[in-house]
Scaffold this active site. Structure first.
Site, short mmCIF file in Angstrom:
data_model
loop_
_atom_site.label_atom_id
_atom_site.label_comp_id
_atom_site.label_asym_id
_atom_site.label_seq_id
_atom_site.Cartn_x
_atom_site.Cartn_y
_atom_site.Cartn_z
N LYS A 115 20.39 2.66 15.06
CA LYS A 115 19.27 1.85 15.56
C LYS A 115 19.75 0.48 16.06
O LYS A 115 19.19 -0.06 17.00
CB LYS A 115 18.20 1.66 14.48
CG LYS A 115 17.39 2.92 14.25
CD LYS A 115 16.11 2.61 13.51
CE LYS A 115 15.29 3.86 13.29
NZ LYS A 115 14.13 3.63 12.44
N LYS A 207 18.29 14.94 18.09
CA LYS A 207 17.09 15.08 17.26
C LYS A 207 15.82 14.78 18.07
O LYS A 207 15.84 13.87 18.90
CB LYS A 207 17.22 14.06 16.12
CG LYS A 207 16.36 14.29 14.93
CD LYS A 207 16.62 13.22 13.90
CE LYS A 207 16.21 11.85 14.41
NZ LYS A 207 16.21 10.80 13.42
N LYS A 210 10.76 9.86 18.25
CA LYS A 210 9.66 9.07 18.82
C LYS A 210 10.14 8.20 19.97
O LYS A 210 9.38 7.84 20.85
CB LYS A 210 9.08 8.14 17.75
CG LYS A 210 8.41 8.83 16.59
CD LYS A 210 8.09 7.83 15.48
CE LYS A 210 7.55 8.51 14.25
NZ LYS A 210 7.53 7.67 13.06
P1 TYM Z 1 10.10 8.41 10.19
O1 TYM Z 1 8.83 7.70 10.42
O2 TYM Z 1 11.22 8.25 11.18
O3 TYM Z 1 9.84 9.97 10.08
C1 TYM Z 1 8.85 10.48 9.21
C2 TYM Z 1 9.31 11.79 8.61
O4 TYM Z 1 9.58 12.74 9.66
C3 TYM Z 1 10.89 13.28 9.49
N1 TYM Z 1 11.46 13.55 10.81
C4 TYM Z 1 11.93 14.74 11.19
N2 TYM Z 1 12.01 15.91 10.53
C5 TYM Z 1 12.54 16.95 11.22
N3 TYM Z 1 12.97 16.87 12.50
C6 TYM Z 1 12.91 15.71 13.19
N4 TYM Z 1 13.32 15.63 14.45
C7 TYM Z 1 12.37 14.57 12.52
N5 TYM Z 1 12.15 13.28 12.90
C8 TYM Z 1 11.59 12.67 11.84
C9 TYM Z 1 11.67 12.19 8.76
O5 TYM Z 1 12.80 12.72 8.09
C10 TYM Z 1 10.62 11.66 7.82
O6 TYM Z 1 10.54 12.44 6.66
N6 TYM Z 1 12.50 5.88 6.63
C11 TYM Z 1 11.44 6.84 6.87
C12 TYM Z 1 10.08 6.38 6.38
C13 TYM Z 1 10.03 5.93 4.97
C14 TYM Z 1 10.08 6.78 3.83
C15 TYM Z 1 9.96 5.91 2.71
C16 TYM Z 1 10.22 8.16 3.66
C17 TYM Z 1 9.91 4.66 4.52
N7 TYM Z 1 9.85 4.64 3.16
C18 TYM Z 1 9.99 6.42 1.41
C19 TYM Z 1 10.24 8.65 2.35
C20 TYM Z 1 10.12 7.78 1.25
C21 TYM Z 1 11.34 7.06 8.37
O7 TYM Z 1 11.78 6.29 9.16
O8 TYM Z 1 10.63 8.15 8.72
#
Ligand code: TYM
Length: 344
Positions: A115, A207, A210
């Site tokens: 990032k 991957k 967003k």
């Molecule tokens: P974020 O917002 O990027 O993504 C949310 C969830 O979606 C999953 N994900 C995917 N799974 C499969 N294939 C993909 N291409 C894909 N893109 C995203 C992510 O693995 C995630 O589970 N850091 C985290 C948010 C967060 C969090 C937490 C998660 C903040 N605090 C505490 C768990 C526990 C994040 O950026 O997710």
């Protein structure tokens, strides 16, 4: 407070373009876990400002994630649904975890490197400390299980390292205050199913994300049935038919991705998809996949739109969730302050 044994926590960032990867890798599993666990699902708005400081759409995007949780079938009465910034205990514990975590640990985070890009000097301190906040999100509820996609694995290992160091360094205080041998659980990730890493529809080695500029690379949860069908029709593939043996998907990233998406949407294994569709050309497989995707995603899309037409209802779910989350988080913070030895 006694250590919970069966508590799930997870979160999604309100950064727009909620996509199929988020749904299959995370939100679909969130909904399933509510039948077996006590679940807390968060819209992590504090994380959303680590990259883009000014976010005019933050409120709307926060509601959109909450609406996706509800539309996916997560019951807000049985579970807790809320947005992170309403529960200040997350920030307080994150600060304390900044003092537990080591520079070297955070420096190794691949997501920070991705990032921050080439100019890490210009990245916010918040982006660097992001995993400490994530550990705080989880551990302020002393959650035992965290369902996520594969890309969050390293952050969850760091959460375990923070819990272990805290438990070790404060072992005497923890015992003295009657919390037993350890205070924070060593949280288990739940990274399960055929779609833990959904790839871009334009490039099977990247991957689904967003932030990818091409909208054709992802299926958004707000896409219409026509858009979903069009994106699957245009998805990149190789010229070979689907293999007869799932082992042959290994070096065919686009084919592997579409089969994984199908398996996850249909709730079957990759092997079962291959048993049914192996040998088919993509010209025949894509329409079946598109039909399945529309069938599974349209009801969610419809329900999300309905919910977003009533922002007052979504806000009231988030507010009452935040109040319930605060009840748990405030006890943890009180106990952690005691363990640290702060006055008052
Ligand atoms: P974020 O917002 O990027 O993504 C949310 C969830 O979606 C999953 N994900 C995917 N799974 C499969 N294939 C993909 N291409 C894909 N893109 C995203 C992510 O693995 C995630 O589970 N850091 C985290 C948010 C967060 C969090 C937490 C998660 C903040 N605090 C505490 C768990 C526990 C994040 O950026 O997710």
């Amino acid at each position: 407070m006694p250590q919970p044994t069966n508590r799930v926590f997870s979160g999604v960032q309100p950064t727009g373009n909620l996509h199929l990867g988020n749904y299959l890798g995370a939100i679909k599993n969130f909904a399933a876990l509510q039948h077996t666990h006590e679940c807390i699902y968060c819209v992590v708005d504090l994380h959303a400002v680590t990259v883009e400081l000014v976010q005019p759409q933050l409120k709307a995007q926060t509601r959109e994630i909450a609406a996706a949780y509800l539309a996916a079938g997560i019951d807000p009465e049985r579970n807790i649904i809320f947005n992170q910034s309403q529960v200040r205990e997350h920030s307080e514990l994150a600060w304390l975890f900044n003092c537990v975590a080591r520079m070297g640990w955070l420096s190794r985070m691949t997501q920070f490197k991705d990032k921050a890009g080439k100019d890490a000097e210009q990245a916010s301190v918040g982006l660097f400390a992001y995993p400490s906040l994530m550990a705080a999100d989880i551990l302020v509820y002393r959650a035992t299980h965290v369902p996520v996609g594969d890309d969050q694995k390293q952050h969850l290992e760091l959460t375990r390292d923070i819990a272990a160091k805290f438990n070790h360094d404060f072992a005497a205080r923890i015992r003295e205050l009657g919390h037993g041998e350890s205070y924070f659980p060593v949280t288990e990730p739940i990274i399960e199913g055929a779609a833990t890493r959904v790839m871009s529809l334009r490039d099977g080695t990247r991957k689904m994300s967003k932030s990818e500029p091409s909208d054709l690379s992802r299926i958004n949860l707000t896409d219409s049935a026509d858009d979903i069908s069009k994106k699957i029709r245009k998805a990149k593939t190789d010229p070979e038919p689907l293999p007869e043996d799932s082992k042959e998907l290994g070096d065919r990233p686009e084919a592997k991705n579409l089969v994984g998406i199908y398996a996850s949407l249909a709730d079957v294994t990759v092997e079962e998809v291959i048993a049914e569709h192996g040998g088919k050309q993509f010209g025949a497989f894509k329409p079946v996949l598109a039909e399945l995707a529309v069938e599974r995603l349209s009801p969610i899309n419809r329900e999300m739109r309905k919910l977003l037409d009533d922002p007052g209802h979504v806000d009231s779910v988030l507010n009452s969730g935040a109040a319930r989350a605060r009840e748990i988080a405030s006890v943890t913070i009180k106990e952690v302050r005691d363990i640290f030895g702060f006055l008052g």
